[in-house]
Scaffold this motif. Structure first.
Motif, PDB file in Angstrom:
ATOM      1  N   ALA A 222       3.366   8.515   6.945  1.00 50.72           N
ATOM      2  CA  ALA A 222       3.969   8.547   8.278  1.00 50.72           C
ATOM      3  C   ALA A 222       4.165   7.148   8.849  1.00 50.72           C
ATOM      4  O   ALA A 222       5.017   6.936   9.705  1.00 50.72           O
ATOM      5  CB  ALA A 222       3.090   9.379   9.216  1.00 50.72           C
ATOM      6  N   GLY A 223       3.367   6.199   8.354  1.00 52.47           N
ATOM      7  CA  GLY A 223       3.477   4.838   8.864  1.00 52.47           C
ATOM      8  C   GLY A 223       2.186   4.087   8.643  1.00 52.47           C
ATOM      9  O   GLY A 223       1.312   4.521   7.907  1.00 52.47           O
ATOM     10  N   TYR A 224       2.093   2.927   9.292  1.00 54.70           N
ATOM     11  CA  TYR A 224       0.883   2.112   9.179  1.00 54.70           C
ATOM     12  C   TYR A 224       0.490   1.598  10.557  1.00 54.70           C
ATOM     13  O   TYR A 224       1.325   1.567  11.487  1.00 54.70           O
ATOM     14  CB  TYR A 224       1.087   0.954   8.200  1.00 54.70           C
ATOM     15  CG  TYR A 224       2.133  -0.053   8.629  1.00 54.70           C
ATOM     16  CD1 TYR A 224       1.796  -1.175   9.379  1.00 54.70           C
ATOM     17  CD2 TYR A 224       3.471   0.120   8.276  1.00 54.70           C
ATOM     18  CE1 TYR A 224       2.752  -2.094   9.777  1.00 54.70           C
ATOM     19  CE2 TYR A 224       4.442  -0.795   8.657  1.00 54.70           C
ATOM     20  CZ  TYR A 224       4.077  -1.903   9.405  1.00 54.70           C
ATOM     21  OH  TYR A 224       5.030  -2.805   9.804  1.00 54.70           O
ATOM     22  N   LEU A 225      -0.766   1.218  10.692  1.00 53.28           N
ATOM     23  CA  LEU A 225      -1.266   0.709  11.963  1.00 53.28           C
ATOM     24  C   LEU A 225      -0.734  -0.706  12.177  1.00 53.28           C
ATOM     25  O   LEU A 225      -1.137  -1.634  11.477  1.00 53.28           O
ATOM     26  CB  LEU A 225      -2.793   0.719  11.977  1.00 53.28           C
ATOM     27  CG  LEU A 225      -3.469   0.238  13.261  1.00 53.28           C
ATOM     28  CD1 LEU A 225      -3.077   1.112  14.446  1.00 53.28           C
ATOM     29  CD2 LEU A 225      -4.982   0.228  13.086  1.00 53.28           C
ATOM     30  N   ASP A 226       0.169  -0.871  13.109  1.00 47.35           N
ATOM     31  CA  ASP A 226       0.795  -2.158  13.386  1.00 47.35           C
ATOM     32  C   ASP A 226      -0.259  -3.157  13.852  1.00 47.35           C
ATOM     33  O   ASP A 226      -0.983  -2.907  14.811  1.00 47.35           O
ATOM     34  CB  ASP A 226       1.876  -1.982  14.457  1.00 47.35           C
ATOM     35  CG  ASP A 226       2.751  -3.211  14.603  1.00 47.35           C
ATOM     36  OD1 ASP A 226       2.735  -4.061  13.700  1.00 47.35           O
ATOM     37  OD2 ASP A 226       3.457  -3.317  15.622  1.00 47.35           O
ATOM     38  N   GLY A 227      -0.345  -4.267  13.128  1.00 46.61           N
ATOM     39  CA  GLY A 227      -1.342  -5.273  13.486  1.00 46.61           C
ATOM     40  C   GLY A 227      -2.680  -5.072  12.809  1.00 46.61           C
ATOM     41  O   GLY A 227      -3.611  -5.850  13.018  1.00 46.61           O
ATOM     42  N   GLY A 228      -2.786  -4.025  11.990  1.00 46.03           N
ATOM     43  CA  GLY A 228      -4.047  -3.765  11.304  1.00 46.03           C
ATOM     44  C   GLY A 228      -5.168  -3.407  12.256  1.00 46.03           C
ATOM     45  O   GLY A 228      -4.935  -3.019  13.411  1.00 46.03           O
ATOM     46  N   LEU A 229      -6.377  -3.544  11.793  1.00 45.00           N
ATOM     47  CA  LEU A 229      -7.521  -3.136  12.615  1.00 45.00           C
ATOM     48  C   LEU A 229      -7.630  -3.946  13.905  1.00 45.00           C
ATOM     49  O   LEU A 229      -8.196  -3.479  14.890  1.00 45.00           O
ATOM     50  CB  LEU A 229      -8.815  -3.260  11.805  1.00 45.00           C
ATOM     51  CG  LEU A 229      -9.964  -2.413  12.342  1.00 45.00           C
ATOM     52  CD1 LEU A 229      -9.708  -0.931  12.114  1.00 45.00           C
ATOM     53  CD2 LEU A 229     -11.291  -2.824  11.709  1.00 45.00           C
ATOM     54  N   ALA A 230      -7.048  -5.140  13.916  1.00 43.69           N
ATOM     55  CA  ALA A 230      -7.081  -5.967  15.123  1.00 43.69           C
ATOM     56  C   ALA A 230      -6.407  -5.269  16.303  1.00 43.69           C
ATOM     57  O   ALA A 230      -6.708  -5.552  17.464  1.00 43.69           O
ATOM     58  CB  ALA A 230      -6.411  -7.314  14.861  1.00 43.69           C
ATOM     59  N   ALA A 231      -5.527  -4.325  16.003  1.00 44.13           N
ATOM     60  CA  ALA A 231      -4.842  -3.591  17.070  1.00 44.13           C
ATOM     61  C   ALA A 231      -5.801  -2.716  17.864  1.00 44.13           C
ATOM     62  O   ALA A 231      -5.479  -2.259  18.963  1.00 44.13           O
ATOM     63  CB  ALA A 231      -3.735  -2.725  16.475  1.00 44.13           C
ATOM     64  N   LEU A 232      -6.995  -2.485  17.318  1.00 54.80           N
ATOM     65  CA  LEU A 232      -7.983  -1.624  17.973  1.00 54.80           C
ATOM     66  C   LEU A 232      -9.128  -2.421  18.574  1.00 54.80           C
ATOM     67  O   LEU A 232     -10.190  -1.868  18.852  1.00 54.80           O
ATOM     68  CB  LEU A 232      -8.537  -0.606  16.974  1.00 54.80           C
ATOM     69  CG  LEU A 232      -7.509   0.322  16.331  1.00 54.80           C
ATOM     70  CD1 LEU A 232      -8.180   1.197  15.287  1.00 54.80           C
ATOM     71  CD2 LEU A 232      -6.841   1.188  17.385  1.00 54.80           C
TER      72      LEU A 232
ATOM     73  N   SER B 144       0.830  -1.204   0.000  1.00 55.20           N
ATOM     74  CA  SER B 144       0.000   0.000   0.000  1.00 55.20           C
ATOM     75  C   SER B 144       0.865   1.255   0.000  1.00 55.20           C
ATOM     76  O   SER B 144       0.598   2.219  -0.723  1.00 55.20           O
ATOM     77  CB  SER B 144      -0.922   0.004   1.233  1.00 55.20           C
ATOM     78  OG  SER B 144      -1.778  -1.117   1.237  1.00 55.20           O
ATOM     79  N   ILE B 145       1.915   1.238   0.807  1.00 55.31           N
ATOM     80  CA  ILE B 145       2.816   2.384   0.908  1.00 55.31           C
ATOM     81  C   ILE B 145       3.632   2.550  -0.371  1.00 55.31           C
ATOM     82  O   ILE B 145       3.785   3.653  -0.902  1.00 55.31           O
ATOM     83  CB  ILE B 145       3.740   2.223   2.128  1.00 55.31           C
ATOM     84  CG1 ILE B 145       2.917   2.262   3.424  1.00 55.31           C
ATOM     85  CG2 ILE B 145       4.821   3.303   2.144  1.00 55.31           C
ATOM     86  CD1 ILE B 145       3.678   1.851   4.662  1.00 55.31           C
ATOM     87  N   MET B 146       4.160   1.441  -0.881  1.00 50.25           N
ATOM     88  CA  MET B 146       4.990   1.489  -2.092  1.00 50.25           C
ATOM     89  C   MET B 146       4.208   2.047  -3.281  1.00 50.25           C
ATOM     90  O   MET B 146       4.723   2.886  -4.037  1.00 50.25           O
ATOM     91  CB  MET B 146       5.494   0.086  -2.427  1.00 50.25           C
ATOM     92  CG  MET B 146       6.294   0.002  -3.724  1.00 50.25           C
ATOM     93  SD  MET B 146       6.718  -1.711  -4.154  1.00 50.25           S
ATOM     94  CE  MET B 146       5.085  -2.396  -4.484  1.00 50.25           C
ATOM     95  N   ARG B 147       2.974   1.627  -3.420  1.00 48.87           N
ATOM     96  CA  ARG B 147       2.182   2.070  -4.572  1.00 48.87           C
ATOM     97  C   ARG B 147       1.785   3.540  -4.463  1.00 48.87           C
ATOM     98  O   ARG B 147       1.622   4.224  -5.471  1.00 48.87           O
ATOM     99  CB  ARG B 147       0.963   1.164  -4.743  1.00 48.87           C
ATOM    100  CG  ARG B 147       1.371  -0.223  -5.254  1.00 48.87           C
ATOM    101  CD  ARG B 147       0.219  -1.190  -5.334  1.00 48.87           C
ATOM    102  NE  ARG B 147      -0.824  -0.739  -6.244  1.00 48.87           N
ATOM    103  CZ  ARG B 147      -1.967  -1.402  -6.432  1.00 48.87           C
ATOM    104  NH1 ARG B 147      -2.188  -2.542  -5.772  1.00 48.87           N
ATOM    105  NH2 ARG B 147      -2.880  -0.930  -7.274  1.00 48.87           N
ATOM    106  N   LEU B 148       1.673   4.047  -3.242  1.00 53.06           N
ATOM    107  CA  LEU B 148       1.457   5.485  -3.082  1.00 53.06           C
ATOM    108  C   LEU B 148       2.708   6.249  -3.492  1.00 53.06           C
ATOM    109  O   LEU B 148       2.639   7.300  -4.126  1.00 53.06           O
ATOM    110  CB  LEU B 148       1.093   5.813  -1.631  1.00 53.06           C
ATOM    111  CG  LEU B 148      -0.317   5.460  -1.169  1.00 53.06           C
ATOM    112  CD1 LEU B 148      -0.486   5.793   0.308  1.00 53.06           C
ATOM    113  CD2 LEU B 148      -1.370   6.191  -1.997  1.00 53.06           C
TER     114      LEU B 148
END
Length: 203
Positions: free
Chosen positions: A70-80, A57-61
């Motif tokens: 700035a970064g990504y949510l570590d663990g995806g939505l499961a982190a929340l 996702s980051i590379m294609r942007l």
């Protein structure tokens, strides 16, 4: 702190649960096209993605000049999972269920004007996705508003934009205009599913 949150999961997963204020631009659709259209290049971006697709996702942007990730949510939505206060959903509706809504909903078609002219849901309001944020005031804020595109990809982007702007009454039409025609619902040009040649408007 003011970053753009971009959720690159598919529309079904996004609708089930997502971080409040996130914009859904699915990685498996026309990701670069719509990221370049609806995002601000100067504002930092935070990615929410399936665990194995954050880097993609980051590379294609980056390929289209969006270098302020700035970064990504570590663990995806499961982190929340323990932060239900930060999670919201998108209501979805089938074409067959739309006529059952009371009062009758406004239907907003976010396809291009050319697509809309070739065939559309009777009584729908055409606000192309690339103009949606600027024309959001035209979307009613009371009662249900059904958002539709051709097959469901763009409508998920649209509902996420409207949610971010404070609209709590938006409902995503599952399968878009294609599903509407296939279910036998009234249109201005019955059967005009393949109005865009070569698949250029398939989403």
């Amino acid at each position: 702190d003011g970053a753009q949150v971009v959720d690159t999961r598919n529309p079904v997963d996004f609708a089930g649960a997502h971080l409040k204020g996130a914009i859904n631009i699915g990685i498996d659709g026309k990701y670069a096209t719509w990221a370049g259209t609806v995002l601000n290049k100067e504002t930092p971006i935070v990615i929410v993605a399936d665990d194995d697709r954050a880097s993609e996702s980051i590379m294609r942007l980056g390929r289209i000049g969006f270098d302020h990730v700035a970064g990504y949510l570590d663990g995806g939505l499961a982190a929340l999972r323990d932060r239900s206060d930060l999670i919201e959903q998108v209501r979805r509706i089938t074409a067959a269920a739309v006529p059952e809504l009371d009062p009758k909903p406004v239907i907003v078609d976010v396809r291009s004007a050319k697509e809309w002219d070739a065939g559309h849901i009777e009584g729908s309001l055409n606000i192309p996705l690339n103009n949606l944020e600027q024309r959001a005031a035209e979307v009613p804020s009371e009662d249900d508003v059904v958002i539709q595109c051709q097959s469901g990809y763009r409508s998920s982007i649209a509902t996420s934009i409207l949610q971010k702007l404070g609209h709590t009454n938006v409902v995503d039409l599952v399968g878009g205009y294609k599903a509407w025609v296939q279910s036998g619902q009234p249109t201005s040009a019955p059967g005009a599913v393949d109005s865009c040649q070569g698949g250029s408007c398939s989403a």
